[in-house]
Write an enzyme that holds these catalytic residues in place. Structure first.
Site, PDB file in Angstrom:
ATOM      1  N   HIS A 167      42.536  48.342  41.558  1.00 17.54           N
ATOM      2  CA  HIS A 167      43.794  48.595  42.245  1.00 17.54           C
ATOM      3  C   HIS A 167      43.690  48.187  43.712  1.00 17.54           C
ATOM      4  O   HIS A 167      42.579  48.006  44.235  1.00 17.54           O
ATOM      5  CB  HIS A 167      44.174  50.072  42.128  1.00 17.54           C
ATOM      6  N   LYS A 171      40.120  47.206  45.962  1.00 21.35           N
ATOM      7  CA  LYS A 171      39.672  45.814  45.896  1.00 21.35           C
ATOM      8  C   LYS A 171      38.469  45.555  46.801  1.00 21.35           C
ATOM      9  O   LYS A 171      37.560  44.788  46.464  1.00 21.35           O
ATOM     10  CB  LYS A 171      40.822  44.865  46.227  1.00 21.35           C
ATOM     11  N   THR A 194      42.210  40.477  36.551  1.00 20.49           N
ATOM     12  CA  THR A 194      43.659  40.347  36.700  1.00 20.49           C
ATOM     13  C   THR A 194      43.991  39.865  38.107  1.00 20.49           C
ATOM     14  O   THR A 194      43.278  40.169  39.072  1.00 20.49           O
ATOM     15  CB  THR A 194      44.361  41.697  36.459  1.00 20.49           C
ATOM     16  N   GLY A 195      45.068  39.077  38.187  1.00 17.16           N
ATOM     17  CA  GLY A 195      45.714  38.671  39.421  1.00 17.16           C
ATOM     18  C   GLY A 195      44.868  38.471  40.657  1.00 17.16           C
ATOM     19  O   GLY A 195      43.936  37.659  40.697  1.00 17.16           O
ATOM     20  N   THR A 196      45.191  39.253  41.678  1.00 15.21           N
ATOM     21  CA  THR A 196      44.579  39.105  42.995  1.00 15.21           C
ATOM     22  C   THR A 196      43.076  39.343  42.952  1.00 15.21           C
ATOM     23  O   THR A 196      42.307  38.653  43.639  1.00 15.21           O
ATOM     24  CB  THR A 196      45.226  40.088  43.990  1.00 15.21           C
ATOM     25  N   THR A 197      42.645  40.301  42.151  1.00 14.35           N
ATOM     26  CA  THR A 197      41.207  40.600  42.074  1.00 14.35           C
ATOM     27  C   THR A 197      40.434  39.368  41.632  1.00 14.35           C
ATOM     28  O   THR A 197      39.365  39.053  42.177  1.00 14.35           O
ATOM     29  CB  THR A 197      40.948  41.767  41.108  1.00 14.35           C
ATOM     30  N   SER A 223      48.683  39.389  37.046  1.00 15.60           N
ATOM     31  CA  SER A 223      48.468  40.681  37.676  1.00 15.60           C
ATOM     32  C   SER A 223      48.791  41.783  36.675  1.00 15.60           C
ATOM     33  O   SER A 223      49.514  41.559  35.687  1.00 15.60           O
ATOM     34  CB  SER A 223      49.354  40.829  38.915  1.00 15.60           C
ATOM     35  N   GLY A 224      48.262  42.983  36.930  1.00 20.65           N
ATOM     36  CA  GLY A 224      48.493  44.085  36.011  1.00 20.65           C
ATOM     37  C   GLY A 224      49.961  44.356  35.739  1.00 20.65           C
ATOM     38  O   GLY A 224      50.385  44.430  34.567  1.00 20.65           O
ATOM     39  N   ASP A 229      46.883  43.265  32.148  1.00 20.96           N
ATOM     40  CA  ASP A 229      46.140  44.258  31.371  1.00 20.96           C
ATOM     41  C   ASP A 229      46.315  44.020  29.875  1.00 20.96           C
ATOM     42  O   ASP A 229      45.367  44.173  29.090  1.00 20.96           O
ATOM     43  CB  ASP A 229      46.611  45.676  31.725  1.00 20.96           C
ATOM     44  N   ASP A 249      42.595  53.765  41.500  1.00 24.69           N
ATOM     45  CA  ASP A 249      42.993  54.650  42.591  1.00 24.69           C
ATOM     46  C   ASP A 249      43.821  55.768  41.963  1.00 24.69           C
ATOM     47  O   ASP A 249      44.974  55.557  41.595  1.00 24.69           O
ATOM     48  CB  ASP A 249      43.817  53.885  43.627  1.00 24.69           C
ATOM     49  N   HIS A 256      53.143  50.485  36.328  1.00 19.81           N
ATOM     50  CA  HIS A 256      52.615  49.861  35.115  1.00 19.81           C
ATOM     51  C   HIS A 256      51.558  50.736  34.459  1.00 19.81           C
ATOM     52  O   HIS A 256      50.609  50.246  33.847  1.00 19.81           O
ATOM     53  CB  HIS A 256      52.065  48.472  35.419  1.00 19.81           C
ATOM     54  N   ASP A 259      50.684  49.914  30.949  1.00 18.55           N
ATOM     55  CA  ASP A 259      49.797  48.758  30.749  1.00 18.55           C
ATOM     56  C   ASP A 259      48.332  49.168  30.895  1.00 18.55           C
ATOM     57  O   ASP A 259      47.465  48.681  30.172  1.00 18.55           O
ATOM     58  CB  ASP A 259      50.132  47.662  31.762  1.00 18.55           C
ATOM     59  N   ARG A 265      43.448  51.995  25.603  1.00 16.24           N
ATOM     60  CA  ARG A 265      43.644  52.238  24.173  1.00 16.24           C
ATOM     61  C   ARG A 265      43.003  51.134  23.339  1.00 16.24           C
ATOM     62  O   ARG A 265      42.483  51.393  22.253  1.00 16.24           O
ATOM     63  CB  ARG A 265      45.140  52.344  23.868  1.00 16.24           C
TER      64      ARG A 265
END
Length: 297
Positions: A167, A171, A194-197, A223-224, A229, A249, A256, A259, A265
Site C-alpha cells: 500500500h 512502499k 501491482t502498479g506503482t510498486t 494497480s490494485g 490483485d 496499511d 478495493h 480485491d 481467498r
C-alpha cells in the site's frame, strides 16, 4: 547463552479443515512434527479445534495446550485479546487460523479483527496450511533445528514465483526490504507486483543490476484498485505464485478491499500451496529465515 522464549501460538481451524483424517489441521500438525518437537510451543486453541485434535490423536505432538471456549461462546474474540495483550505470559506470538474460503465465519467481525490486530501488533497471521508449515519450519531452523527434507522442493527458488505488493504508506518499507534482501529475491524465477510498486522495484533493480538487466526484474500488473490483485489471484490459482508479500496499511479505508480479499481467498483456495505474508514488522525476519533455509542441503 540466554534461553530463547518459548513460542505461544493461537490456533483455530474452520470446520472443513479439522474433521477429516486428512484435513489441513491434521496435515499441519502431523507434517510439522519435527519442527513442533524442536520448538515445543504453547498452543492456545479455540474449542472445537481442540476437540478435533483430541479426536485425531494430535496431543502427543502438541503437549502444551490451553483451551479457549468454542467460537460461539467467544473463543475467537478472546484470541483477539491475546494478540494485543501486553503480558508475555498471556499474549500469543503468532496466530494460525486455517481458513476455508467458503466458510462464512471467516468474515465475522472477530475473524477480521484477528487478522487486523496481528498486522498492527506485528505478529504473523497464518491462514493457509502452506504458510503455517513454512513459518514453523523457518522458526525451528532459526533456532538451530535441522531442515525438514519433505519441504525441500518449495525452497528451490529457481522454480518459484513471488508477488510483492505494498500500500502507499508501505512502499518505502517494501523498497527497503527489497534492497536489503535483493540477492534472495533475485534468485526467484519470477517476481510479480501491482502498479506503482512494480515500477519502483524495477527502478531499484536498475540501480543495482544496471539499466538493461534490471528493466524487467519485476513483471508489473495493473494497480490494485484497477484489478491487479485479481490478475495475481489467477496466477496463485494456477500455482505460478507460491508466496505473496503484501505489506498492508491497516489504518486506511480501502475502496478495493474486495480485491485484497480476493487475492487472500485465492491463496486459501490452494491452502497447501500458497501463502500471504501481510505483516511488515516481521517481513525482514521472514526473508532472513527464508534465505537461511534455502541455503541448507
Amino acid at each position: 547463552m540466554p534461553s530463547v522464549k518459548k513460542l505461544r501460538i493461537g490456533l483455530i481451524a474452520n470446520r472443513s479443515h479439522q474433521d477429516a483424517a486428512n484435513s489441513a489441521l491434521v496435515q499441519l500438525i502431523s507434517g510439522a512434527r519435527h519442527a513442533l518437537h524442536f520448538l515445543q510451543p504453547e498452543f492456545v486453541v479455540v474449542g472445537r479445534t481442540l476437540d478435533a485434535m483430541i479426536t485425531h490423536g494430535l496431543l502427543d505432538i502438541c503437549q502444551h495446550v490451553e483451551r479457549f471456549p468454542y467460537g460461539r461462546e467467544g473463543g475467537l474474540m478472546k484470541l483477539v485479546s491475546r494478540v494485543v495483550d501486553t503480558d508475555p505470559a498471556r499474549a500469543v506470538d503468532a496466530v494460525i487460523y486455517l481458513i476455508d474460503p467458503v466458510d462464512p465465519s471467516s468474515v465475522f467481525p472477530e475473524a477480521v479483527a484477528l487478522k487486523r490486530q496481528c498486522v498492527i501488533h506485528k505478529k504473523p497471521f497464518l491462514a493457509t496450511l502452506a504458510s503455517a508449515r513454512e513459518w514453523l519450519e523457518l522458526e525451528a531452523i532459526s533456532r538451530g533445528a535441522m531442515a525438514d527434507a519433505s519441504l525441500q522442493s518449495s525452497f528451490d527458488l529457481q522454480h518459484e514465483g513471488i508477488a510483492l505488493i505494498a500500500h502507499d504508506a508501505m512502499k518505502e518499507k517494501m523498497l527497503t526490504l527489497a534492497e536489503k534482501h535483493f540477492a534472495l529475491l533475485d534468485r526467484f524465477a519470477h517476481r510479480y507486483a501491482t502498479g506503482t510498486t512494480g515500477g519502483l522495484l524495477n527502478q531499484l533493480a536498475q540501480k543495482i543490476k544496471g539499466e538493461q538487466a534490471g528493466r524487467n526484474w519485476v513483471r508489473p500488473f495493473l494497480s490494485g484498485p484497477l484489478g491487479g490483485d485479481a490478475q495475481l489471484a489467477e496466477l496463485v490459482l494456477e500455482r505460478a505464485i507460491r508466496r505473496i508479500l503484501f505489506l498492508e496499511d491497516p489504518h486506511v479505508a480501502r475502496q478495493h478491499e474486495a480485491d485484497i480479499q480476493l487475492l487472500e481467498r485465492a491463496a486459501r483456495t490452494v491452502t497447501g500451496f500458497a501463502q500471504v505474508i501481510s505483516e511488515a514488522g516481521g517481513a525482514d525476519h521472514w526473508l532472513t529465515c527464508l534465505d537461511q533455509r534455502t541455503r541448507l542441503p
